[in-house]
Design a protein around this motif. Structure first.
Motif, PDB file in Angstrom:
ATOM      1  N   ARG A 196     -27.245  -2.683   2.059  1.00  0.00           N
ATOM      2  CA  ARG A 196     -26.960  -3.912   1.309  1.00  0.00           C
ATOM      3  C   ARG A 196     -25.658  -4.566   1.775  1.00  0.00           C
ATOM      4  O   ARG A 196     -24.881  -5.087   0.996  1.00  0.00           O
ATOM      5  CB  ARG A 196     -26.972  -3.652  -0.195  1.00  0.00           C
ATOM      6  CG  ARG A 196     -28.382  -3.314  -0.655  1.00  0.00           C
ATOM      7  CD  ARG A 196     -28.639  -3.262  -2.129  1.00  0.00           C
ATOM      8  NE  ARG A 196     -27.713  -3.965  -2.961  1.00  0.00           N
ATOM      9  CZ  ARG A 196     -26.988  -3.363  -3.919  1.00  0.00           C
ATOM     10  NH1 ARG A 196     -27.099  -2.080  -4.148  1.00  0.00           N
ATOM     11  NH2 ARG A 196     -26.184  -4.077  -4.673  1.00  0.00           N
TER      12      ARG A 196
ATOM     13  N   TYR B  77     -34.183   5.108   3.859  1.00  0.00           N
ATOM     14  CA  TYR B  77     -33.071   6.059   3.852  1.00  0.00           C
ATOM     15  C   TYR B  77     -33.398   7.352   4.600  1.00  0.00           C
ATOM     16  O   TYR B  77     -32.598   8.279   4.613  1.00  0.00           O
ATOM     17  CB  TYR B  77     -32.638   6.336   2.404  1.00  0.00           C
ATOM     18  CG  TYR B  77     -32.225   5.036   1.743  1.00  0.00           C
ATOM     19  CD1 TYR B  77     -30.967   4.504   1.959  1.00  0.00           C
ATOM     20  CD2 TYR B  77     -33.124   4.310   0.974  1.00  0.00           C
ATOM     21  CE1 TYR B  77     -30.599   3.284   1.407  1.00  0.00           C
ATOM     22  CE2 TYR B  77     -32.768   3.085   0.411  1.00  0.00           C
ATOM     23  CZ  TYR B  77     -31.505   2.582   0.641  1.00  0.00           C
ATOM     24  OH  TYR B  77     -31.145   1.371   0.111  1.00  0.00           O
TER      25      TYR B  77
ATOM     26  N   PRO C   6     -23.481   7.286  -5.002  1.00  0.00           N
ATOM     27  CA  PRO C   6     -24.873   6.993  -5.399  1.00  0.00           C
ATOM     28  C   PRO C   6     -25.808   6.665  -4.226  1.00  0.00           C
ATOM     29  O   PRO C   6     -26.953   7.096  -4.216  1.00  0.00           O
ATOM     30  CB  PRO C   6     -24.732   5.801  -6.337  1.00  0.00           C
ATOM     31  CG  PRO C   6     -23.346   5.918  -6.887  1.00  0.00           C
ATOM     32  CD  PRO C   6     -22.526   6.480  -5.747  1.00  0.00           C
ATOM     33  N   ILE C   7     -25.329   5.951  -3.240  1.00  0.00           N
ATOM     34  CA  ILE C   7     -26.212   5.620  -2.109  1.00  0.00           C
ATOM     35  C   ILE C   7     -26.416   6.827  -1.193  1.00  0.00           C
ATOM     36  O   ILE C   7     -27.451   6.957  -0.551  1.00  0.00           O
ATOM     37  CB  ILE C   7     -25.747   4.367  -1.330  1.00  0.00           C
ATOM     38  CG1 ILE C   7     -26.908   3.842  -0.459  1.00  0.00           C
ATOM     39  CG2 ILE C   7     -24.494   4.638  -0.529  1.00  0.00           C
ATOM     40  CD1 ILE C   7     -26.706   2.474   0.109  1.00  0.00           C
TER      41      ILE C   7
ATOM     42  N   TYR D 206     -29.231   8.677  -2.992  1.00  0.00           N
ATOM     43  CA  TYR D 206     -30.464   7.937  -3.239  1.00  0.00           C
ATOM     44  C   TYR D 206     -31.528   8.238  -2.185  1.00  0.00           C
ATOM     45  O   TYR D 206     -31.252   8.261  -0.994  1.00  0.00           O
ATOM     46  CB  TYR D 206     -30.178   6.432  -3.253  1.00  0.00           C
ATOM     47  CG  TYR D 206     -31.395   5.602  -3.553  1.00  0.00           C
ATOM     48  CD1 TYR D 206     -31.879   5.495  -4.841  1.00  0.00           C
ATOM     49  CD2 TYR D 206     -32.076   4.944  -2.541  1.00  0.00           C
ATOM     50  CE1 TYR D 206     -33.001   4.741  -5.123  1.00  0.00           C
ATOM     51  CE2 TYR D 206     -33.194   4.182  -2.806  1.00  0.00           C
ATOM     52  CZ  TYR D 206     -33.651   4.091  -4.096  1.00  0.00           C
ATOM     53  OH  TYR D 206     -34.768   3.346  -4.377  1.00  0.00           O
ATOM     54  N   CYS D 207     -32.728   8.474  -2.660  1.00  0.00           N
ATOM     55  CA  CYS D 207     -33.884   8.628  -1.785  1.00  0.00           C
ATOM     56  C   CYS D 207     -35.025   7.859  -2.425  1.00  0.00           C
ATOM     57  O   CYS D 207     -35.532   8.254  -3.477  1.00  0.00           O
ATOM     58  CB  CYS D 207     -34.277  10.105  -1.652  1.00  0.00           C
ATOM     59  SG  CYS D 207     -33.673  10.870  -0.161  1.00  0.00           S
TER      60      CYS D 207
ATOM     61  N   TYR E  84     -31.916   0.663  -2.559  1.00  0.00           N
ATOM     62  CA  TYR E  84     -30.988   1.049  -3.615  1.00  0.00           C
ATOM     63  C   TYR E  84     -30.441  -0.217  -4.266  1.00  0.00           C
ATOM     64  O   TYR E  84     -30.031  -1.148  -3.595  1.00  0.00           O
ATOM     65  CB  TYR E  84     -29.857   1.879  -2.997  1.00  0.00           C
ATOM     66  CG  TYR E  84     -28.724   2.167  -3.942  1.00  0.00           C
ATOM     67  CD1 TYR E  84     -28.864   3.138  -4.942  1.00  0.00           C
ATOM     68  CD2 TYR E  84     -27.530   1.476  -3.859  1.00  0.00           C
ATOM     69  CE1 TYR E  84     -27.826   3.396  -5.819  1.00  0.00           C
ATOM     70  CE2 TYR E  84     -26.486   1.735  -4.724  1.00  0.00           C
ATOM     71  CZ  TYR E  84     -26.645   2.704  -5.716  1.00  0.00           C
ATOM     72  OH  TYR E  84     -25.613   2.949  -6.581  1.00  0.00           O
ATOM     73  N   GLU E  85     -30.455  -0.248  -5.603  1.00  0.00           N
ATOM     74  CA  GLU E  85     -30.022  -1.451  -6.309  1.00  0.00           C
ATOM     75  C   GLU E  85     -28.733  -1.276  -7.107  1.00  0.00           C
ATOM     76  O   GLU E  85     -28.271  -2.210  -7.747  1.00  0.00           O
ATOM     77  CB  GLU E  85     -31.137  -1.941  -7.238  1.00  0.00           C
ATOM     78  CG  GLU E  85     -32.363  -2.402  -6.481  1.00  0.00           C
ATOM     79  CD  GLU E  85     -33.463  -2.916  -7.394  1.00  0.00           C
ATOM     80  OE1 GLU E  85     -33.273  -2.923  -8.634  1.00  0.00           O
ATOM     81  OE2 GLU E  85     -34.516  -3.312  -6.861  1.00  0.00           O
ATOM     82  N   GLY E  86     -28.164  -0.089  -7.097  1.00  0.00           N
ATOM     83  CA  GLY E  86     -26.945   0.162  -7.867  1.00  0.00           C
ATOM     84  C   GLY E  86     -25.715  -0.467  -7.234  1.00  0.00           C
ATOM     85  O   GLY E  86     -25.783  -1.084  -6.169  1.00  0.00           O
TER      86      GLY E  86
END
Length: 141
Positions: free
Chosen positions: A52, A91, A122-123, A126-127, A132-134
């Motif tokens: 992102r 990812y 967090p990223i 993430y899987c 990922y949107e956080g």
């Protein structure tokens, strides 16, 4: 500054941002990736989006070994072996991409990240097949 733990191209980008933070004390304002020309779509489109990172702050410099263009087969192999997989698995958590990462770490070396850049944790964890949107340190949410 080098980053020595990445097992695939997405991790190379992700880990390098974290490593930059560890050494400099802030996240980069922009990213420039220098690699083979045939990897441009993978980095500019897929990896940048998975991280992102703003497109206007991401630059790719494609280089080749010599002045001759790479054979078409190289681009076809890139599509078949990387692009198709990262489009489904941004990812690199599942299937062929996960297997490739495991094979590139035969001694199960521990990856030190994201200890030095906790805002990125967090990223790192993430899987998912969707992006990922956080929150991330370089995004507004």
């Amino acid at each position: 500054v080098t980053e020595e733990y990445a097992r695939d191209s997405f991790e190379n980008l992700l880990f390098s941002v974290c490593r930059f933070y560890e050494v400099v004390g802030r996240y980069p304002e922009s990213i420039t990736v220098v690699s083979f020309s045939f990897k441009k779509e993978r980095f500019e489109t897929l990896h940048r989006a998975a991280l992102r990172w703003p497109s206007e702050k991401f630059h790719y410099v494609g280089v080749d070994v010599d002045e001759h263009p790479l054979p078409r087969e190289v681009y076809e192999a890139e599509k078949r072996n990387s692009l198709v997989h990262f489009k489904k698995d941004p990812y690199g958590c599942f299937g062929a991409l996960a297997q490739k990462k495991a094979a590139r770490n035969p001694f199960r070396k521990q990856i030190p990240y994201p200890k030095g850049c906790p805002a990125m944790q967090p990223i790192f964890e993430y899987c998912g097949e969707s992006l990922y949107e956080g929150p991330l340190p370089w995004t507004s949410n």
